[in-house]
Motif scaffolding. Structure first.
Motif, PDB file in Angstrom:
ATOM      1  N   PHE A  43      85.143  46.764  38.092  1.00 51.25           N
ATOM      2  CA  PHE A  43      85.584  47.717  39.116  1.00 51.25           C
ATOM      3  C   PHE A  43      86.470  48.790  38.491  1.00 51.25           C
ATOM      4  CE2 PHE A  43      88.749  49.313  42.000  1.00 51.25           C
ATOM      5  CZ  PHE A  43      88.091  49.541  43.200  1.00 51.25           C
ATOM      6  N   GLN A  44      87.417  48.348  37.689  1.00 50.71           N
ATOM      7  CA  GLN A  44      88.351  49.290  37.082  1.00 50.71           C
ATOM      8  C   GLN A  44      87.646  50.242  36.114  1.00 50.71           C
ATOM      9  OE1 GLN A  44      91.535  49.959  37.737  1.00 50.71           O
ATOM     10  NE2 GLN A  44      91.465  48.457  39.394  1.00 50.71           N
ATOM     11  N   SER A  45      86.662  49.750  35.386  1.00 56.53           N
ATOM     12  CA  SER A  45      85.941  50.612  34.455  1.00 56.53           C
ATOM     13  C   SER A  45      85.151  51.685  35.196  1.00 56.53           C
ATOM     14  CB  SER A  45      84.993  49.776  33.593  1.00 56.53           C
ATOM     15  OG  SER A  45      85.717  48.934  32.723  1.00 56.53           O
ATOM     16  N   LEU A  46      84.523  51.302  36.293  1.00 60.05           N
ATOM     17  CA  LEU A  46      83.777  52.276  37.096  1.00 60.05           C
ATOM     18  C   LEU A  46      84.724  53.264  37.763  1.00 60.05           C
ATOM     19  CD1 LEU A  46      81.138  49.881  38.682  1.00 60.05           C
ATOM     20  CD2 LEU A  46      80.658  51.726  37.067  1.00 60.05           C
ATOM     21  N   PHE A  47      85.893  52.765  38.196  1.00 62.53           N
ATOM     22  CA  PHE A  47      86.906  53.644  38.786  1.00 62.53           C
ATOM     23  C   PHE A  47      87.379  54.678  37.764  1.00 62.53           C
ATOM     24  CE2 PHE A  47      91.595  54.235  39.061  1.00 62.53           C
ATOM     25  CZ  PHE A  47      91.596  55.148  40.117  1.00 62.53           C
ATOM     26  N   LYS A  48      87.681  54.217  36.557  1.00 62.94           N
ATOM     27  CA  LYS A  48      88.152  55.126  35.517  1.00 62.94           C
ATOM     28  C   LYS A  48      87.080  56.143  35.121  1.00 62.94           C
ATOM     29  CE  LYS A  48      91.433  51.777  33.608  1.00 62.94           C
ATOM     30  NZ  LYS A  48      91.728  50.847  32.483  1.00 62.94           N
ATOM     31  N   ALA A  49      85.823  55.771  35.328  1.00 59.04           N
ATOM     32  CA  ALA A  49      84.713  56.675  35.023  1.00 59.04           C
ATOM     33  C   ALA A  49      84.468  57.675  36.151  1.00 59.04           C
ATOM     34  CB  ALA A  49      83.444  55.875  34.751  1.00 59.04           C
ATOM     35  N   GLY A  50      85.244  57.554  37.230  1.00 59.31           N
ATOM     36  CA  GLY A  50      85.115  58.486  38.347  1.00 59.31           C
ATOM     37  C   GLY A  50      84.018  58.146  39.325  1.00 59.31           C
ATOM     38  N   LEU A  51      83.583  56.865  39.355  1.00 63.37           N
ATOM     39  CA  LEU A  51      82.452  56.482  40.192  1.00 63.37           C
ATOM     40  C   LEU A  51      82.859  55.722  41.447  1.00 63.37           C
ATOM     41  CD1 LEU A  51      79.910  55.443  37.417  1.00 63.37           C
ATOM     42  CD2 LEU A  51      80.097  57.623  38.625  1.00 63.37           C
ATOM     43  N   TYR A  52      84.165  55.603  41.705  1.00 60.31           N
ATOM     44  CA  TYR A  52      84.643  54.941  42.923  1.00 60.31           C
ATOM     45  C   TYR A  52      85.038  55.995  43.954  1.00 60.31           C
ATOM     46  CZ  TYR A  52      87.504  52.017  46.035  1.00 60.31           C
ATOM     47  OH  TYR A  52      88.017  51.379  47.127  1.00 60.31           O
ATOM     48  N   ALA A  53      84.766  55.681  45.214  1.00 58.71           N
ATOM     49  CA  ALA A  53      85.145  56.571  46.323  1.00 58.71           C
ATOM     50  C   ALA A  53      84.606  57.986  46.116  1.00 58.71           C
ATOM     51  CB  ALA A  53      86.663  56.592  46.497  1.00 58.71           C
ATOM     52  N   VAL A  54      83.363  58.058  45.669  1.00 59.18           N
ATOM     53  CA  VAL A  54      82.755  59.356  45.354  1.00 59.18           C
ATOM     54  C   VAL A  54      82.505  60.191  46.602  1.00 59.18           C
ATOM     55  CG1 VAL A  54      81.706  58.596  43.198  1.00 59.18           C
ATOM     56  CG2 VAL A  54      80.466  58.263  45.356  1.00 59.18           C
ATOM     57  N   GLU A 112      94.180  60.010  49.206  1.00 55.65           N
ATOM     58  CA  GLU A 112      95.091  59.734  48.092  1.00 55.65           C
ATOM     59  C   GLU A 112      94.981  58.280  47.645  1.00 55.65           C
ATOM     60  OE1 GLU A 112      98.929  60.799  49.483  1.00 55.65           O
ATOM     61  OE2 GLU A 112      98.547  62.967  49.482  1.00 55.65           O
ATOM     62  N   GLN A 113      94.892  57.373  48.616  1.00 57.14           N
ATOM     63  CA  GLN A 113      94.814  55.947  48.278  1.00 57.14           C
ATOM     64  C   GLN A 113      93.495  55.614  47.585  1.00 57.14           C
ATOM     65  OE1 GLN A 113      97.666  54.238  48.681  1.00 57.14           O
ATOM     66  NE2 GLN A 113      98.343  56.246  49.445  1.00 57.14           N
ATOM     67  N   LEU A 114      92.412  56.148  48.106  1.00 60.02           N
ATOM     68  CA  LEU A 114      91.103  55.879  47.515  1.00 60.02           C
ATOM     69  C   LEU A 114      91.008  56.442  46.100  1.00 60.02           C
ATOM     70  CD1 LEU A 114      88.832  56.592  50.605  1.00 60.02           C
ATOM     71  CD2 LEU A 114      89.190  54.358  49.523  1.00 60.02           C
ATOM     72  N   LEU A 115      91.521  57.638  45.920  1.00 61.54           N
ATOM     73  CA  LEU A 115      91.457  58.261  44.602  1.00 61.54           C
ATOM     74  C   LEU A 115      92.396  57.583  43.603  1.00 61.54           C
ATOM     75  CD1 LEU A 115      91.193  62.001  45.692  1.00 61.54           C
ATOM     76  CD2 LEU A 115      89.364  60.500  44.883  1.00 61.54           C
ATOM     77  N   ALA A 116      93.294  56.745  44.123  1.00 57.30           N
ATOM     78  CA  ALA A 116      94.151  55.934  43.256  1.00 57.30           C
ATOM     79  C   ALA A 116      93.555  54.549  43.000  1.00 57.30           C
ATOM     80  CB  ALA A 116      95.538  55.796  43.874  1.00 57.30           C
ATOM     81  N   GLY A 117      92.360  54.317  43.547  1.00 61.21           N
ATOM     82  CA  GLY A 117      91.676  53.047  43.314  1.00 61.21           C
ATOM     83  C   GLY A 117      91.998  51.946  44.289  1.00 61.21           C
ATOM     84  N   LYS A 118      92.606  52.285  45.431  1.00 64.89           N
ATOM     85  CA  LYS A 118      92.934  51.267  46.421  1.00 64.89           C
ATOM     86  C   LYS A 118      91.688  50.845  47.190  1.00 64.89           C
ATOM     87  CE  LYS A 118      97.327  51.344  45.457  1.00 64.89           C
ATOM     88  NZ  LYS A 118      97.963  50.200  44.755  1.00 64.89           N
ATOM     89  N   VAL A 119      91.720  49.604  47.693  1.00 71.76           N
ATOM     90  CA  VAL A 119      90.570  49.007  48.369  1.00 71.76           C
ATOM     91  C   VAL A 119      90.881  48.800  49.851  1.00 71.76           C
ATOM     92  CG1 VAL A 119      89.107  46.949  48.518  1.00 71.76           C
ATOM     93  CG2 VAL A 119      89.757  47.877  46.283  1.00 71.76           C
ATOM     94  N   PHE A 120      89.926  49.182  50.704  1.00 74.16           N
ATOM     95  CA  PHE A 120      90.030  48.980  52.146  1.00 74.16           C
ATOM     96  C   PHE A 120      89.043  47.899  52.577  1.00 74.16           C
ATOM     97  CE2 PHE A 120      91.970  53.008  51.556  1.00 74.16           C
ATOM     98  CZ  PHE A 120      92.729  53.314  52.680  1.00 74.16           C
ATOM     99  N   ALA A 121      89.379  47.178  53.645  1.00 71.64           N
ATOM    100  CA  ALA A 121      88.469  46.203  54.244  1.00 71.64           C
ATOM    101  C   ALA A 121      88.388  46.477  55.735  1.00 71.64           C
ATOM    102  CB  ALA A 121      88.951  44.774  53.996  1.00 71.64           C
ATOM    103  N   PHE A 122      87.187  46.394  56.279  1.00 76.08           N
ATOM    104  CA  PHE A 122      86.975  46.660  57.700  1.00 76.08           C
ATOM    105  C   PHE A 122      86.912  45.345  58.449  1.00 76.08           C
ATOM    106  CE2 PHE A 122      84.173  47.657  61.363  1.00 76.08           C
ATOM    107  CZ  PHE A 122      85.006  48.583  61.970  1.00 76.08           C
ATOM    108  N   CYS A 123      87.763  45.170  59.451  1.00 77.80           N
ATOM    109  CA  CYS A 123      87.899  43.895  60.156  1.00 77.80           C
ATOM    110  C   CYS A 123      87.449  44.023  61.605  1.00 77.80           C
ATOM    111  CB  CYS A 123      89.350  43.414  60.112  1.00 77.80           C
ATOM    112  SG  CYS A 123      90.000  43.141  58.453  1.00 77.80           S
ATOM    113  N   LEU A 124      86.195  43.665  61.835  1.00 78.07           N
ATOM    114  CA  LEU A 124      85.639  43.694  63.189  1.00 78.07           C
ATOM    115  C   LEU A 124      85.206  42.306  63.639  1.00 78.07           C
ATOM    116  CD1 LEU A 124      84.591  45.274  65.687  1.00 78.07           C
ATOM    117  CD2 LEU A 124      82.433  45.582  64.446  1.00 78.07           C
ATOM    118  N   THR A 125      84.382  41.633  62.843  1.00 81.94           N
ATOM    119  CA  THR A 125      83.781  40.354  63.231  1.00 81.94           C
ATOM    120  C   THR A 125      84.822  39.252  63.409  1.00 81.94           C
ATOM    121  OG1 THR A 125      81.795  40.960  61.996  1.00 81.94           O
ATOM    122  CG2 THR A 125      82.063  38.646  62.580  1.00 81.94           C
ATOM    123  N   GLU A 126      84.585  38.440  64.437  1.00 81.56           N
ATOM    124  CA  GLU A 126      85.441  37.280  64.731  1.00 81.56           C
ATOM    125  C   GLU A 126      84.571  36.044  64.874  1.00 81.56           C
ATOM    126  OE1 GLU A 126      88.810  39.883  67.202  1.00 81.56           O
ATOM    127  OE2 GLU A 126      87.882  38.120  68.123  1.00 81.56           O
TER     128      GLU A 126
END
Length: 380
Positions: A43-54, A112-126
């Motif tokens: 994940f970090q390697s792809l992030f550093k390559a600019g491929l996260y949160a494109v 800003e958070q995404l471009l810093a490599g932060k991860v979000f999770a979507f919480c709908l299902t129960e």
């Protein structure tokens, strides 16, 4: 075996991803599958390559990558492993609700958070609310300038690796869908990560129970307005479903390659088994379904890039591609015969990974309900 038309920039992006995945993911793939571990180093390697949160818009400092290029990248990620690919993408895709219904300040903050490599999770299902989102029981009660959130979410992708959670909660259960409201919740507010699900497939994608016990968030953490959460989710899902199917298309491409390679090398009765018509027709069916799935996704990408309505194409693509992925993976196992059934060869994993695409992002049966509803509302 599946030719994909790309421009020079798209080819460079795909080749960059392939280089990282072949060097860093492939050597640890078997171990990650056995232990159900998400490889954060990749994940970090792809992030550093600019491929996260494109997908972060250019106006907020991101690449603003179009859907066509995103889909090509996603297929490539899915070719190597659908579980890793899904979570890598979901980490940023889960913030889409903010870009759909959030304030300008929230959009800039999320970027800003995404471009810093932060991860979000979507919480709908129960536990008792999957396809019927209006049945969620997680509550959000107003207390002065804050809301207090209580409830359990299940089958949450990226739960254990997330920094932030987009949480669907109801402000009034009697309102059903109209009471659903989305909240941004930071992990450090006391969010508890529960069970790590031991899944059949997609094992590089962490799936968790997420627990909200008296979690207080400021009122300005609402995304949109009270009661508008369901409409934001539905608008988001129209694009999310075909995006998720890009990983299934990548899996199908891998299955075609593995089965074709084996059929050319394996001999029986003094000839490669690909020369036998019965088996070659299995391969032909695999290629057919894979090519049509890829072509469908490229058409949808064009519609999304042109901001055209999908008019049910998202649901239709979800059904067709997910069912095709299961069939293609099953055919790959059949082509390899006994070898396809053992873990020394990759196709048994492809078969395990494929099934989930018929289930999540709304089961295929729910997609049929969606399509039938469109027909019932259409003019004669």
């Amino acid at each position: 075996m599946v030719d994909r038309i790309m421009n020079e920039e798209q080819r460079d992006i795909v080749d960059l991803a392939k280089g990282i995945l072949e060097k860093e993911l492939v050597p640890q793939l078997e171990e990650c599958d056995k232990t159900s571990r998400f490889p954060t180093d990749v994940f970090q390697s792809l992030f550093k390559a600019g491929l996260y949160a494109v997908e972060v818009p250019e106006e907020y400092g991101g690449l603003g990558m179009n859907f066509e290029t995103q889909f090509l990248l996603n297929e490539t990620l899915g070719y190597y492993d659908t579980g890793f690919a899904f979570s890598f993408h979901a980490g940023s895709m889960s913030a889409d609700s903010i870009f759909i219904g959030g304030t300008e300040e929230q959009k800039r903050w999320a970027s800003e958070q995404l471009l810093a490599g932060k991860v979000f999770a979507f919480c709908l299902t129960e536990p008792a609310a999957g396809s019927d989102a209006g049945a969620i029981t997680t509550t959000a009660k107003r207390d002065g300038d804050e809301y207090i959130i209580n409830g359990n979410k299940t089958f949450i992708s990226c739960g254990e690796i997330a920094d932030y959670f987009i949480v669907a909660a109801t402000i009034d259960k009697s309102l059903k869908h109209k009471g659903i409201t989305l909240f941004l919740v930071e992990k450090e507010r006391g969010v508890q990560i529960g069970k790590h699900e031991d899944k059949m497939g997609l094992r590089l994608s962490p799936t968790n129970e997420v627990i909200f016990d008296e979690i207080r968030v400021p009122a300005d953490h609402i995304i949109g307005r009270e009661g508008k959460g369901f409409s934001i989710v539905m608008k988001n899902m129209e694009a999310v479903r075909p995006q998720t199917m890009t990983f299934a298309a990548g899996l199908m491409m891998r299955a075609v390659d593995e089965a074709t390679r084996f059929a050319k090398e394996r001999t029986s009765f003094n000839m490669p088994i690909i020369k036998f018509q019965g088996l070659s027709f299995l391969l032909a069916d695999m290629l057919k379904l894979t090519q049509v799935s890829h072509g469908t996704l490229m058409y949808i990408a064009r519609l999304l890039d042109e901001k055209q309505p999908l008019n049910g194409m998202g649901a239709s693509a979800k059904i067709f591609i997910s069912e095709s992925a299961s069939q293609v993976a099953s055919h790959a196992v059949q082509v390899l015969g006994g070898y396809g059934y053992i873990k020394d060869y990759p196709v048994e994993k492809l078969m395990r990974d494929a099934k989930i695409f018929e289930i999540f992002e709304g089961t295929n049966q729910i997609q049929q309900v969606v399509l039938a509803g469109l027909l019932s509302k259409s003019d004669k």
